[in-house]
Design an enzyme around this catalytic site. Structure first.
Site, PDB file in Angstrom:
ATOM      1  N   ALA A  17       0.900  -1.243   0.063  1.00 52.38           N
ATOM      2  CA  ALA A  17      -0.024   0.145  -0.045  1.00 52.38           C
ATOM      3  C   ALA A  17       1.001   1.188  -0.063  1.00 52.38           C
ATOM      4  O   ALA A  17       1.806   1.568   0.830  1.00 52.38           O
ATOM      5  CB  ALA A  17      -0.865   0.037   1.141  1.00 52.38           C
ATOM      6  N   LYS A  18       0.540   2.272  -0.805  1.00 52.08           N
ATOM      7  CA  LYS A  18       1.094   3.490  -0.767  1.00 52.08           C
ATOM      8  C   LYS A  18       0.367   4.337   0.205  1.00 52.08           C
ATOM      9  O   LYS A  18      -0.586   5.177   0.136  1.00 52.08           O
ATOM     10  CB  LYS A  18       0.979   4.370  -2.075  1.00 52.08           C
ATOM     11  N   ALA A  19       0.896   4.042   1.620  1.00 51.01           N
ATOM     12  CA  ALA A  19       0.175   4.751   2.468  1.00 51.01           C
ATOM     13  C   ALA A  19       0.985   6.015   3.213  1.00 51.01           C
ATOM     14  O   ALA A  19       2.040   5.983   3.264  1.00 51.01           O
ATOM     15  CB  ALA A  19      -0.086   3.857   3.646  1.00 51.01           C
TER      16      ALA A  19
END
Length: 306
Positions: free
Chosen positions: A159-161
């Protein structure tokens, strides 16, 4: 760095004046770091039109990231693609950077906060070379960070969190304090993972190697570069490797939406190759530019016209 102030920001379905696109101080994501985002670039093509580079893939990854973190986005992919276009148009921008952001709003302040609504924003602003024009031309200096990239059992690395980037911020600060341009992070086993905000590639004897997705974010530019290399007949290997494999590389470069394709001339004070952008790096960058400008018909499908 150029100002991010523009006329309008898209927030929860409406284009608002910059000053009114605000959130409450008790916004959950501000306190706990749960959010997902994308970075996209809009380019002017050779035929005079504006096009967002790989917009569909970026928005799909945004939804993938949200799903991984159990966040339900209250808009469709098509609606967010249109929001990106509308934001660029509303601000009268030419070439620019676009930032879609999904975050948890105010309400409950417990860590879980399952009942808080998910909010969505899209901003856009003018942004030049992330690692500097000189760095793109001549290569940058990179330092291996003392901070390692987090493990898959600690955080969900696909995830690009937003909260994940505390790791990158610490590594970037350490590199800048040492007068380097960027940081390189290793994984928990000591193998090369990625830059503080970029994927990494090195070339030796005509073969290009990059870390596998088990230890790096699935970058959209990374994917484009792998495709470009494959189309050029250059072998690409995805495997784990230690930092000293880069010390003896012929070329080393970083990729990302902000960084695009940036050559590296030094790692840990060791010269890489001839200390100038090598032939593979140069070829990849030139093809990448041709793709984003719409002049290479093989990659026209990567453009989403504004």
């Amino acid at each position: 760095m150029a100002s991010v102030k523009t006329d309008k920001i898209w927030l929860d379905g409406s284009l608002l004046p910059y000053e009114r696109a605000t959130v409450h101080v008790l916004t959950h994501s501000l306190h706990y770091g749960l959010g997902v985002f994308e970075g996209m670039r809009c380019y002017k093509t050779d035929d005079g039109h504006l096009a967002i580079f790989r917009a569909r893939e970026h928005i799909r990854r945004l939804f993938d990231s949200a799903r991984i973190l159990e966040m339900k986005i209250p808009f469709t992919e098509a609606e967010l693609l249109q929001a990106c276009v509308d934001t660029v148009r509303a601000n009268g921008l030419g070439e620019c950077y676009i930032r879609p952001l999904v975050f948890v709003g105010e309400g409950e302040m417990g860590v879980a906060a399952l009942n808080n609504r998910t909010r969505v924003a899209v901003a856009a602003w003018e942004w030049g070379a992330y690692l500097g024009e000189e760095g793109v031309k001549h290569g940058i200096r990179v330092k291996t960070s003392s901070f390692v990239r987090f493990h898959h059992n600690s955080l969900l690395c696909m995830a690009k969190a937003t909260g994940h980037y505390v790791n990158s911020i610490l590594a970037s600060h350490e590199a800048r304090h040492g007068n380097y341009d960027e940081a390189l992070l290793l994984d928990v086993d000591g193998f090369v993972s990625e830059g503080a905000g970029e994927n990494v590639f090195f070339a030796r004897d005509g073969v290009v190697t990059t870390p596998p997705l088990s230890s790096a974010l699935p970058g959209i530019t990374r994917d484009a570069v792998i495709t470009i290399l494959g189309d050029a007949g250059i072998t690409v290997v995805q495997r784990r490797f230690p930092r000293d494999a880069i010390y003896i590389a012929d070329e080393f470069f970083m990729t990302g939406t902000a960084a695009e394709v940036t050559p590296v001339r030094e790692l840990d004070d060791r010269r890489i190759g001839s200390q100038t952008p090598g032939p593979i790096t140069t070829q990849v960058r030139e093809t990448f530019i041709a793709a984003m400008r719409g002049r290479d018909p093989r990659y026209r499908g990567w453009l989403y016209y504004v």
